[in-house]
Design a protein around this motif. Structure first.
Motif, PDB file in Angstrom:
ATOM      1  N   GLY A  90      23.648  43.837  56.201  1.00  0.00           N
ATOM      2  CA  GLY A  90      22.476  43.966  55.423  1.00  0.00           C
ATOM      3  C   GLY A  90      22.216  44.147  54.018  1.00  0.00           C
ATOM      4  N   SER A  91      23.437  44.659  53.273  1.00  0.00           N
ATOM      5  CA  SER A  91      23.128  45.052  51.921  1.00  0.00           C
ATOM      6  C   SER A  91      24.249  44.773  51.163  1.00  0.00           C
ATOM      7  CB  SER A  91      22.635  46.346  51.664  1.00  0.00           C
ATOM      8  OG  SER A  91      23.683  47.010  52.374  1.00  0.00           O
ATOM      9  N   PRO A  92      24.690  43.382  50.964  1.00  0.00           N
ATOM     10  CA  PRO A  92      25.746  42.851  50.461  1.00  0.00           C
ATOM     11  C   PRO A  92      25.903  43.330  48.910  1.00  0.00           C
ATOM     12  CG  PRO A  92      24.191  40.861  50.612  1.00  0.00           C
ATOM     13  CD  PRO A  92      23.675  41.942  51.459  1.00  0.00           C
ATOM     14  N   LYS A  93      26.866  43.694  48.416  1.00  0.00           N
ATOM     15  CA  LYS A  93      27.106  43.962  46.843  1.00  0.00           C
ATOM     16  C   LYS A  93      28.076  43.201  46.542  1.00  0.00           C
ATOM     17  CE  LYS A  93      25.872  48.864  47.495  1.00  0.00           C
ATOM     18  NZ  LYS A  93      26.068  50.386  47.177  1.00  0.00           N
ATOM     19  N   ASN A  94      27.480  42.426  45.533  1.00  0.00           N
ATOM     20  CA  ASN A  94      28.433  41.560  44.540  1.00  0.00           C
ATOM     21  C   ASN A  94      28.708  42.142  43.452  1.00  0.00           C
ATOM     22  OD1 ASN A  94      29.574  39.193  43.806  1.00  0.00           O
ATOM     23  ND2 ASN A  94      27.576  37.933  43.225  1.00  0.00           N
ATOM     24  N   LEU A  95      30.009  42.884  43.377  1.00  0.00           N
ATOM     25  CA  LEU A  95      30.697  43.452  42.373  1.00  0.00           C
ATOM     26  C   LEU A  95      30.829  42.742  41.090  1.00  0.00           C
ATOM     27  CD1 LEU A  95      33.459  45.252  44.426  1.00  0.00           C
ATOM     28  CD2 LEU A  95      31.270  45.942  43.891  1.00  0.00           C
ATOM     29  N   LEU A  96      30.660  43.481  39.712  1.00  0.00           N
ATOM     30  CA  LEU A  96      30.867  42.858  38.650  1.00  0.00           C
ATOM     31  C   LEU A  96      32.359  42.209  38.435  1.00  0.00           C
ATOM     32  CD1 LEU A  96      29.099  45.528  36.359  1.00  0.00           C
ATOM     33  CD2 LEU A  96      28.305  43.412  36.701  1.00  0.00           C
ATOM     34  N   PRO A  97      32.226  41.014  37.800  1.00  0.00           N
ATOM     35  CA  PRO A  97      33.644  40.528  37.547  1.00  0.00           C
ATOM     36  C   PRO A  97      33.976  41.019  36.030  1.00  0.00           C
ATOM     37  CG  PRO A  97      31.694  38.985  36.887  1.00  0.00           C
ATOM     38  CD  PRO A  97      30.972  40.030  37.626  1.00  0.00           C
ATOM     39  N   GLY A  98      35.450  40.785  36.098  1.00  0.00           N
ATOM     40  CA  GLY A  98      35.920  41.457  34.714  1.00  0.00           C
ATOM     41  C   GLY A  98      37.099  42.177  35.125  1.00  0.00           C
ATOM     42  N   SER A  99      37.509  43.012  34.083  1.00  0.00           N
ATOM     43  CA  SER A  99      38.679  43.732  34.181  1.00  0.00           C
ATOM     44  C   SER A  99      38.624  44.978  33.279  1.00  0.00           C
ATOM     45  CB  SER A  99      40.089  42.900  33.474  1.00  0.00           C
ATOM     46  OG  SER A  99      41.052  43.791  33.123  1.00  0.00           O
TER      47      SER A  99
ATOM     48  N   LYS B 221      33.154  36.528  23.835  1.00  0.00           N
ATOM     49  CA  LYS B 221      32.859  35.139  23.931  1.00  0.00           C
ATOM     50  C   LYS B 221      34.085  34.715  25.189  1.00  0.00           C
ATOM     51  CE  LYS B 221      33.181  30.509  21.686  1.00  0.00           C
ATOM     52  NZ  LYS B 221      34.267  29.905  22.322  1.00  0.00           N
ATOM     53  N   ASP B 222      34.977  35.145  24.712  1.00  0.00           N
ATOM     54  CA  ASP B 222      36.292  34.821  26.048  1.00  0.00           C
ATOM     55  C   ASP B 222      35.949  35.441  27.256  1.00  0.00           C
ATOM     56  OD1 ASP B 222      37.651  33.666  23.934  1.00  0.00           O
ATOM     57  OD2 ASP B 222      39.191  35.543  23.863  1.00  0.00           O
ATOM     58  N   ARG B 223      35.367  36.376  27.253  1.00  0.00           N
ATOM     59  CA  ARG B 223      35.017  37.085  28.849  1.00  0.00           C
ATOM     60  C   ARG B 223      33.850  36.517  29.306  1.00  0.00           C
ATOM     61  NH1 ARG B 223      38.450  39.395  26.226  1.00  0.00           N
ATOM     62  NH2 ARG B 223      39.976  40.809  27.068  1.00  0.00           N
ATOM     63  N   MET B 224      33.011  36.324  28.376  1.00  0.00           N
ATOM     64  CA  MET B 224      31.629  35.134  28.869  1.00  0.00           C
ATOM     65  C   MET B 224      32.056  34.062  29.612  1.00  0.00           C
ATOM     66  SD  MET B 224      28.812  35.950  26.083  1.00  0.00           S
ATOM     67  CE  MET B 224      27.854  34.765  26.690  1.00  0.00           C
ATOM     68  N   GLU B 225      33.122  33.322  28.875  1.00  0.00           N
ATOM     69  CA  GLU B 225      33.444  32.143  29.410  1.00  0.00           C
ATOM     70  C   GLU B 225      34.672  32.316  30.517  1.00  0.00           C
ATOM     71  OE1 GLU B 225      35.741  30.475  26.230  1.00  0.00           O
ATOM     72  OE2 GLU B 225      34.112  29.598  25.146  1.00  0.00           O
TER      73      GLU B 225
ATOM     74  N   GLU C 255      26.390  36.161  31.932  1.00  0.00           N
ATOM     75  CA  GLU C 255      25.589  37.033  32.000  1.00  0.00           C
ATOM     76  C   GLU C 255      25.796  38.134  31.942  1.00  0.00           C
ATOM     77  OE1 GLU C 255      25.464  34.487  34.853  1.00  0.00           O
ATOM     78  OE2 GLU C 255      24.140  33.302  34.158  1.00  0.00           O
ATOM     79  N   VAL C 256      27.017  38.861  32.631  1.00  0.00           N
ATOM     80  CA  VAL C 256      27.261  40.114  32.665  1.00  0.00           C
ATOM     81  C   VAL C 256      28.690  40.385  32.945  1.00  0.00           C
ATOM     82  CG1 VAL C 256      26.199  40.718  34.986  1.00  0.00           C
ATOM     83  CG2 VAL C 256      26.594  42.482  33.398  1.00  0.00           C
ATOM     84  N   PHE C 257      29.479  40.976  32.372  1.00  0.00           N
ATOM     85  CA  PHE C 257      30.902  41.314  32.932  1.00  0.00           C
ATOM     86  C   PHE C 257      31.352  42.767  32.743  1.00  0.00           C
ATOM     87  CE2 PHE C 257      31.228  39.885  28.578  1.00  0.00           C
ATOM     88  CZ  PHE C 257      32.066  40.918  28.032  1.00  0.00           C
ATOM     89  N   LYS C 258      32.233  43.140  33.489  1.00  0.00           N
ATOM     90  CA  LYS C 258      32.740  44.559  33.138  1.00  0.00           C
ATOM     91  C   LYS C 258      34.040  44.644  32.529  1.00  0.00           C
ATOM     92  CE  LYS C 258      35.818  44.815  37.447  1.00  0.00           C
ATOM     93  NZ  LYS C 258      36.125  45.178  38.745  1.00  0.00           N
TER      94      LYS C 258
ATOM     95  N   GLY D  12      37.210  54.729  26.394  1.00  0.00           N
ATOM     96  CA  GLY D  12      37.408  55.452  27.569  1.00  0.00           C
ATOM     97  C   GLY D  12      36.322  55.831  28.862  1.00  0.00           C
ATOM     98  N   GLU D  13      35.539  54.503  28.696  1.00  0.00           N
ATOM     99  CA  GLU D  13      34.199  54.433  29.704  1.00  0.00           C
ATOM    100  C   GLU D  13      34.469  53.080  30.395  1.00  0.00           C
ATOM    101  OE1 GLU D  13      32.378  56.806  30.581  1.00  0.00           O
ATOM    102  OE2 GLU D  13      32.550  58.350  29.170  1.00  0.00           O
ATOM    103  N   LYS D  14      34.046  52.845  31.656  1.00  0.00           N
ATOM    104  CA  LYS D  14      34.035  51.977  32.407  1.00  0.00           C
ATOM    105  C   LYS D  14      32.528  51.146  31.941  1.00  0.00           C
ATOM    106  CE  LYS D  14      37.326  52.673  36.228  1.00  0.00           C
ATOM    107  NZ  LYS D  14      37.271  53.165  37.525  1.00  0.00           N
ATOM    108  N   MET D  15      32.440  49.948  31.622  1.00  0.00           N
ATOM    109  CA  MET D  15      30.997  49.496  31.067  1.00  0.00           C
ATOM    110  C   MET D  15      30.827  48.058  31.814  1.00  0.00           C
ATOM    111  SD  MET D  15      31.187  50.230  27.140  1.00  0.00           S
ATOM    112  CE  MET D  15      31.632  51.906  26.600  1.00  0.00           C
ATOM    113  N   ALA D  16      29.514  47.987  31.780  1.00  0.00           N
ATOM    114  CA  ALA D  16      28.873  46.515  31.995  1.00  0.00           C
ATOM    115  C   ALA D  16      28.245  46.154  30.792  1.00  0.00           C
ATOM    116  CB  ALA D  16      27.838  46.599  33.113  1.00  0.00           C
ATOM    117  N   ILE D  17      28.754  44.885  30.254  1.00  0.00           N
ATOM    118  CA  ILE D  17      28.364  44.258  29.055  1.00  0.00           C
ATOM    119  C   ILE D  17      27.307  43.293  29.438  1.00  0.00           C
ATOM    120  CG2 ILE D  17      28.960  43.071  26.804  1.00  0.00           C
ATOM    121  CD1 ILE D  17      30.616  45.711  27.296  1.00  0.00           C
ATOM    122  N   PHE D  18      26.272  43.462  28.957  1.00  0.00           N
ATOM    123  CA  PHE D  18      24.930  42.451  29.285  1.00  0.00           C
ATOM    124  C   PHE D  18      25.004  41.476  28.095  1.00  0.00           C
ATOM    125  CE2 PHE D  18      24.359  45.630  32.087  1.00  0.00           C
ATOM    126  CZ  PHE D  18      23.068  45.296  33.116  1.00  0.00           C
TER     127      PHE D  18
END
Length: 477
Positions: A29-38, A60-64, A69-72, A77-83
């Protein structure tokens, strides 16, 4: 008859089945598409890769590899989402105070702020109303700064440029921008007093965005020590100024930033504490120092590298100079005439942006570009995902000030000062400072780089590897 003790055992398979079905239905009912990245390595995350590759290539490398659009990732020292890109910029700017709130990494706060404030949110740290920032940085308030900027630029060039045939631009630009900030914010004019702040402040900026390992000998450890020295010196200045104001000996009351802050009260009618004022002045110094000196250096780099651009700037600035009397200072009206020069500055900020982006923290879970962005994750928007994107800027590596003629670039593609409610309040201050300095430089000298292909590397801001030494060729009188 079944013994009571056996009932739970008989019901266990049924309970387990119901539990598994509920999990399945919940996921369906509520699928969660997790952020790509490392997230990279433990503790250091992807900090080393960010430094080695540089922000532009890292993004640029991680966008490719992961998503345009967005990656982790994990930085400071912090986990981040890059828009990324104009859509990412727009989303973060437009959802400020709705889905996100402003945030700084704890490692940065540890270097800049008093220990008592490290775990507070930025609004509590600032204690300043946005109306105050608007009031002191609006055009009408900034007009009074222009003659001071002009006089200091002339004095700076007389003492550090005119006497030499070759100068290193970056260290001198830092000297000029810091002296100007000290004069305008604190009314400091004595070189020894300024040096008590500038030396430790250099330690702070050099280590602020390094891997946050507080161990003797590391850049980050030096940044923490430098921050402590800066705060101690500022507290001494603030206490002395408050005492002078109470004794009616202060001659700068209401004129510089410090005096205005000492007169400011909060919503309960209480004056700001000395520590709150210190925190805010540190913030103003950070915003007005490294990025502005980087911008000044980068503009001079292009003026020395591109003679046709220099000639157009020189022509515009000389027309302004000829319209004025001898030793008559620049005015707001003069700045408004510097249209081509400002386009040159903006193209410089596109190619060599002094600020890399800004942090936010999510206040609720939401979906972006099909990916689930969890509550509490840190986010970052970056100039490097749009400034050199050929979709927004054809031939992105070409220096072309005409991009900013007419309506200019598309919205959210050119973001050196951010956007939305949190757009950099010092944008106009930076514009005045850079244009006033360039006016004084090109009136006196033609410029020639001594190292034609000198590289710029990113620390807190882009800086030239060798300090950008240039030959100065004074104009014939």
């Amino acid at each position: 008859m079944i013994p009571y003790i056996m009932i739970p055992l008989l019901l266990l398979p049924l309970i387990s089945l119901i539990y598994l079905i509920s999990i399945f239905i919940g996921k369906k009912g509520s699928p969660k598409n997790l952020l790509p990245g490392s997230y990279g390595y433990p503790i250091i995350g992807e900090n080393m890769k960010f430094v080695l590759l540089g922000p532009q290539k890292f993004i640029k490398d991680r966008m490719e590899k992961y998503s345009p659009e967005v990656f982790k990732t994990s930085l400071l020292g912090e986990k981040m989402a890059i828009f990324c890109g104009a859509p990412g910029n727009k989303f973060l700017f437009m959802n400020e105070n709705k889905l996100l709130t402003t945030w700084w990494p704890k490692s940065i706060k540890k270097a800049l702020l008093f220990p008592e404030y490290i775990n507070m949110n930025l609004k509590e740290v600032s204690a300043l109303q946005s109306s105050f920032n608007h009031e002191i940085l609006k055009p009408d308030a900034l007009k009074q700064y222009i003659p001071v900027m002009d006089a200091l630029a002339c004095d700076h060039l007389d003492h550090h440029w005119t006497r030499n045939s070759v100068v290193k631009v970056f260290p001198l630009a830092k000297k000029y921008t810091f002296e100007l900030a000290c004069r305008l914010f604190l009314s400091l004019v004595d070189e020894k007093d300024i040096k008590k702040l500038s030396d430790p402040f250099g330690l702070v900026t050099n280590g602020l965005f390094s891997t946050p390992i507080d161990f003797p000998g590391t850049a980050y450890n030096r940044a923490i020590k430098g921050g402590k020295m800066v705060r101690e010196e500022l507290m001494r200045i603030i206490k002395n100024r408050r005492k002078e104001m109470m004794e009616k000996k202060d001659q700068t009351e209401g004129r510089d930033l410090l005096s205005k802050m000492l007169l400011l009260t909060d919503e309960d009618g209480k004056f700001l504490s000395e520590m709150q004022i210190c925190n805010n002045i540190v913030g103003f110094l950070v915003a007005s120092f490294e990025t502005t000196s980087s911008a000044v250096t980068s503009v001079i780099n292009y003026l020395a590298q591109l003679p046709h651009v220099y000639e157009e700037v020189f022509k515009e600035q000389m027309e302004i100079a000829k319209s004025k009397g001898l030793d008559e200072p620049l005015t707001w009206e003069d700045i408004e005439k510097m249209k081509y020069s400002w386009n040159v500055v903006r193209e410089t900020l596109r190619l060599t942006p002094p600020a890399q982006g800004a942090f936010r923290e999510t206040t609720t879970e939401f979906t972006y570009a099909g990916f689930t962005i969890p509550k509490g994750i840190k986010t970052f928007w970056t100039v490097h995902s749009s400034h050199k994107n050929p979709k927004y800027f054809p031939e992105p590596e070409k220096f072309d000030p005409s991009r900013f003629e007419g309506s200019g670039p598309a919205p959210f593609t050119f973001v050196p000062f951010g956007g939305g409610p949190r757009m950099c309040p010092g944008k106009e201050y930076a514009r005045l400072e850079v244009l006033v300095f360039i006016h004084n430089v090109v009136r006196r000298f033609k410029l020639e780089k001594t190292i034609p292909n000198e590289k710029f590397v990113v620390h807190t801001a882009p800086i030239p590897v060798h300090g950008l030494p240039v030959h100065l060729h004074p104009h014939e009188k």
